[in-house]
Design a protein around this motif. Structure first.
Motif: not given
Length: 307
Positions: A189-199
């Motif tokens: 993917c040219q665009y990646v939309s990031l939605h992971i939590p911080a842990n």
């Protein structure tokens, strides 16, 4: 009578408070407000006799939990809950909840606002590019990821997703192409939309090695947490790849480096703004109040995030 404390350095909108008060009053509870406070001591004092606590991005530390002698539940009005000390809450048998999905549309719209802004060269009068026909990868297919997917399809983008905790059948049912690994997502993917939590597992996991797999013209869109980004690594990548851009709903600690070295190739909001809409402000606060009432009345722990 149970006391519900709303403690917010950045207050809810008056319309949200009015609806929260209505819910709390109808349940036969008492509502207390602590707004625009300036010290943890103020919060510790206010929470001492509270049965329930609603916060936004306010820090509910072990000291705050220790001061809360009557507390049975704390609700973070929003999706992320890294501002709540899970261990301290669990140690005192305090139920910790979030309000997933209430801010999702607001965050998704911000992500696309930033994407369009970057694709059109910050509207500087020069020719940019279009999102239509581009491939976008959704890293973590939760509530926000679902909304991002819906908007992306409206833009005519090709949508992919990776989430090891979501069944591929669910992703396919939404008309999205599931991928088998995070490496495949970034290389596709040219665009990646990031939605992971911080842990502990995700902090600094978005690093140079992973991002270097992205195709030419790669754009990382971060509406998650800055802690998941290896900030030195992304600088090193952008020094090597003049085609790469980084847009984020929070400024990195090394923002000055981006300003010096990468003009036009980044955009950072002045503060975390994903949930900063009138609708999201109301939705999250009202959801928090309803969850507290259901918890005390029915023992409902649907959105509990601690053990």
């Amino acid at each position: 009578m149970k006391k519900v404390l709303v403690a917010t350095e950045k207050p809810f909108a008056p319309a949200a408070i009015a609806q929260i008060k209505k819910i709390v009053d109808e349940a036969g509870f008492e509502l207390a407000l602590l707004e625009k406070y300036s010290s943890a001591d103020e919060l510790k004092s206010a929470v001492a006799d509270a049965s329930a606590l609603i916060v936004r991005s306010d820090k509910v530390t072990a000291d705050v939990v220790d001061a809360a002698k009557e507390l049975g539940i704390v609700v973070r009005a929003g999706a992320g809950y890294d501002n709540l000390d899970m261990e301290a809450c669990s140690a005192k048998n305090i139920v910790a909840m979030n309000t997933p999905g209430q801010n999702s549309n607001a965050v998704a719209e911000l992500a696309f606002g930033m994407m369009v802004f970057q694709a059109r060269n910050h509207f500087n009068g020069t020719a940019g590019t279009e999102l239509r026909g581009k491939k976008i990868g959704i890293h973590a297919y939760g509530n926000v990821g679902l909304y991002v997917a819906k908007v992306a399809k409206g833009f005519g983008m090709h949508v992919y997703a990776f989430d090891p905790f979501v069944d591929d059948a669910k992703i396919k049912a939404d008309g999205i192409t599931p991928l088998s690994s995070v490496e495949e997502l970034y290389s596709t993917c040219q665009y990646v939309s990031l939605h992971i939590p911080a842990n502990d597992k995700t902090k600094k996991s978005i690093n140079k090695e992973l991002l270097s797999k992205m195709p030419e013209g790669g754009v990382l869109v971060n509406t998650a947490r800055k802690e998941v980004i290896d900030e030195d690594g992304i600088v090193a990548l952008m020094e090597e790849r003049k085609d790469f851009a980084y847009i984020s709903d929070i400024s990195p600690d090394n923002k000055a480096v981006f300003e010096e070295k990468f003009p036009g190739r980044f955009f950072f909001t002045p503060k975390k703004m994903g949930a900063q809409t009138s609708e999201a402000n109301i939705n999250a606060g009202v959801a928090a109040a309803n969850q507290i009432v259901r918890f005390f009345k029915d023992g409902d722990e649907t959105f509990r995030v601690n053990k």
